[in-house]
Design a protein around this motif. Structure first.
Motif, PDB file in Angstrom:
ATOM      1  N   UNK A   1       0.159  14.352   4.685  1.00  0.00           N
ATOM      2  CA  UNK A   1      -0.205  13.661   5.920  1.00  0.00           C
ATOM      3  C   UNK A   1      -0.463  12.178   5.683  1.00  0.00           C
ATOM      4  N   UNK A   2      -1.006  11.825   4.521  1.00  0.00           N
ATOM      5  CA  UNK A   2      -1.286  10.420   4.232  1.00  0.00           C
ATOM      6  C   UNK A   2       0.008   9.608   4.133  1.00  0.00           C
ATOM      7  N   UNK A   3       1.001  10.139   3.406  1.00  0.00           N
ATOM      8  CA  UNK A   3       2.280   9.420   3.296  1.00  0.00           C
ATOM      9  C   UNK A   3       2.973   9.323   4.642  1.00  0.00           C
ATOM     10  N   UNK A   4       2.916  10.409   5.412  1.00  0.00           N
ATOM     11  CA  UNK A   4       3.536  10.386   6.738  1.00  0.00           C
ATOM     12  C   UNK A   4       2.861   9.338   7.619  1.00  0.00           C
ATOM     13  N   UNK A   5       1.529   9.240   7.550  1.00  0.00           N
ATOM     14  CA  UNK A   5       0.804   8.250   8.323  1.00  0.00           C
ATOM     15  C   UNK A   5       1.209   6.831   7.910  1.00  0.00           C
ATOM     16  N   UNK A   6       1.330   6.589   6.605  1.00  0.00           N
ATOM     17  CA  UNK A   6       1.736   5.265   6.138  1.00  0.00           C
ATOM     18  C   UNK A   6       3.144   4.912   6.618  1.00  0.00           C
ATOM     19  N   UNK A   7       4.054   5.868   6.569  1.00  0.00           N
ATOM     20  CA  UNK A   7       5.424   5.609   7.031  1.00  0.00           C
ATOM     21  C   UNK A   7       5.464   5.378   8.543  1.00  0.00           C
TER      22      UNK A   7
ATOM     23  N   UNK B   1       0.839  -1.203   0.000  1.00  0.00           N
ATOM     24  CA  UNK B   1       0.000   0.000   0.000  1.00  0.00           C
ATOM     25  C   UNK B   1       0.872   1.249   0.000  1.00  0.00           C
ATOM     26  N   UNK B   2       1.917   1.235   0.792  1.00  0.00           N
ATOM     27  CA  UNK B   2       2.781   2.405   0.930  1.00  0.00           C
ATOM     28  C   UNK B   2       3.612   2.667  -0.321  1.00  0.00           C
ATOM     29  N   UNK B   3       4.140   1.625  -0.941  1.00  0.00           N
ATOM     30  CA  UNK B   3       5.029   1.789  -2.093  1.00  0.00           C
ATOM     31  C   UNK B   3       4.360   2.508  -3.266  1.00  0.00           C
ATOM     32  N   UNK B   4       3.161   2.089  -3.709  1.00  0.00           N
ATOM     33  CA  UNK B   4       2.547   2.830  -4.818  1.00  0.00           C
ATOM     34  C   UNK B   4       2.155   4.255  -4.434  1.00  0.00           C
ATOM     35  N   UNK B   5       1.776   4.454  -3.160  1.00  0.00           N
ATOM     36  CA  UNK B   5       1.423   5.809  -2.720  1.00  0.00           C
ATOM     37  C   UNK B   5       2.647   6.720  -2.766  1.00  0.00           C
ATOM     38  N   UNK B   6       3.796   6.209  -2.332  1.00  0.00           N
ATOM     39  CA  UNK B   6       5.030   6.993  -2.406  1.00  0.00           C
ATOM     40  C   UNK B   6       5.408   7.275  -3.851  1.00  0.00           C
ATOM     41  N   UNK B   7       5.316   6.253  -4.694  1.00  0.00           N
ATOM     42  CA  UNK B   7       5.685   6.436  -6.103  1.00  0.00           C
ATOM     43  C   UNK B   7       4.748   7.422  -6.800  1.00  0.00           C
ATOM     44  N   UNK B   8       3.457   7.378  -6.463  1.00  0.00           N
ATOM     45  CA  UNK B   8       2.498   8.295  -7.084  1.00  0.00           C
ATOM     46  C   UNK B   8       2.758   9.742  -6.666  1.00  0.00           C
ATOM     47  N   UNK B   9       3.191   9.945  -5.433  1.00  0.00           N
ATOM     48  CA  UNK B   9       3.429  11.311  -4.952  1.00  0.00           C
ATOM     49  C   UNK B   9       4.817  11.830  -5.290  1.00  0.00           C
TER      50      UNK B   9
END
Length: 139
Positions: free
Chosen positions: A69-75, A20-28
């Motif tokens: 905030x979403x990426x920070x929450x995932x990390x 879940x985190x990897x595609x979100x990071x790549x998209x941002x």
């Protein structure tokens, strides 16, 4: 879905980053060319301490909480998993996390792990997954 993006798939080799985190990071972030160094990425995510001070004396405060905030929450949630298993593992990252939790507290240690994870994301994006230190890789 993650198999379509080799860069996002490469990010999953880092401890604390999953499907879940990897595609979100790549998209941002994309390939992260807008960040000159790893600290800039961590600061963009809001995972570095605020700095205040005067007269040459620098004081570090709480994390800035700026950025996504979403990426920070995932990390942070990924760092919670790393912290959860730190007592059972015998690698430098786990030893560091346990010692930091004893010195500063569990929650600050989790934010520290998330900060290191963000910096490792920059390393993977710029230098490839082979340049990642062994103790940051998933088994």
């Amino acid at each position: 879905m993650i198999e379509q993006y080799p860069v996002a798939k490469a990010l999953t080799c880092i401890k604390g980053i999953g499907p879940i985190t990897a595609p979100a990071l790549y998209a941002s972030i994309g390939k992260g060319v807008q960040f000159k160094n790893a600290r800039q990425l961590a600061a963009w995510l809001g995972l570095v301490p605020q700095q205040t001070g005067t007269g040459g004396r620098v004081r570090l405060g709480p994390i800035s909480k700026r950025g996504d905030t979403y990426l920070r929450m995932l990390l942070i949630h990924g760092a919670r998993v790393v912290m959860r298993w730190a007592n059972q593992l015998n690698d430098p990252l786990s030893h560091w996390a346990v010692q930091l939790a004893e010195r500063r507290g569990k929650h600050k240690a989790i934010v520290g792990i998330a900060n290191k994870t963000a910096r490792m994301v920059w390393v993977v994006l710029h230098k490839g997954p082979d340049s990642l230190p062994v103790h940051y890789r998933t088994a």
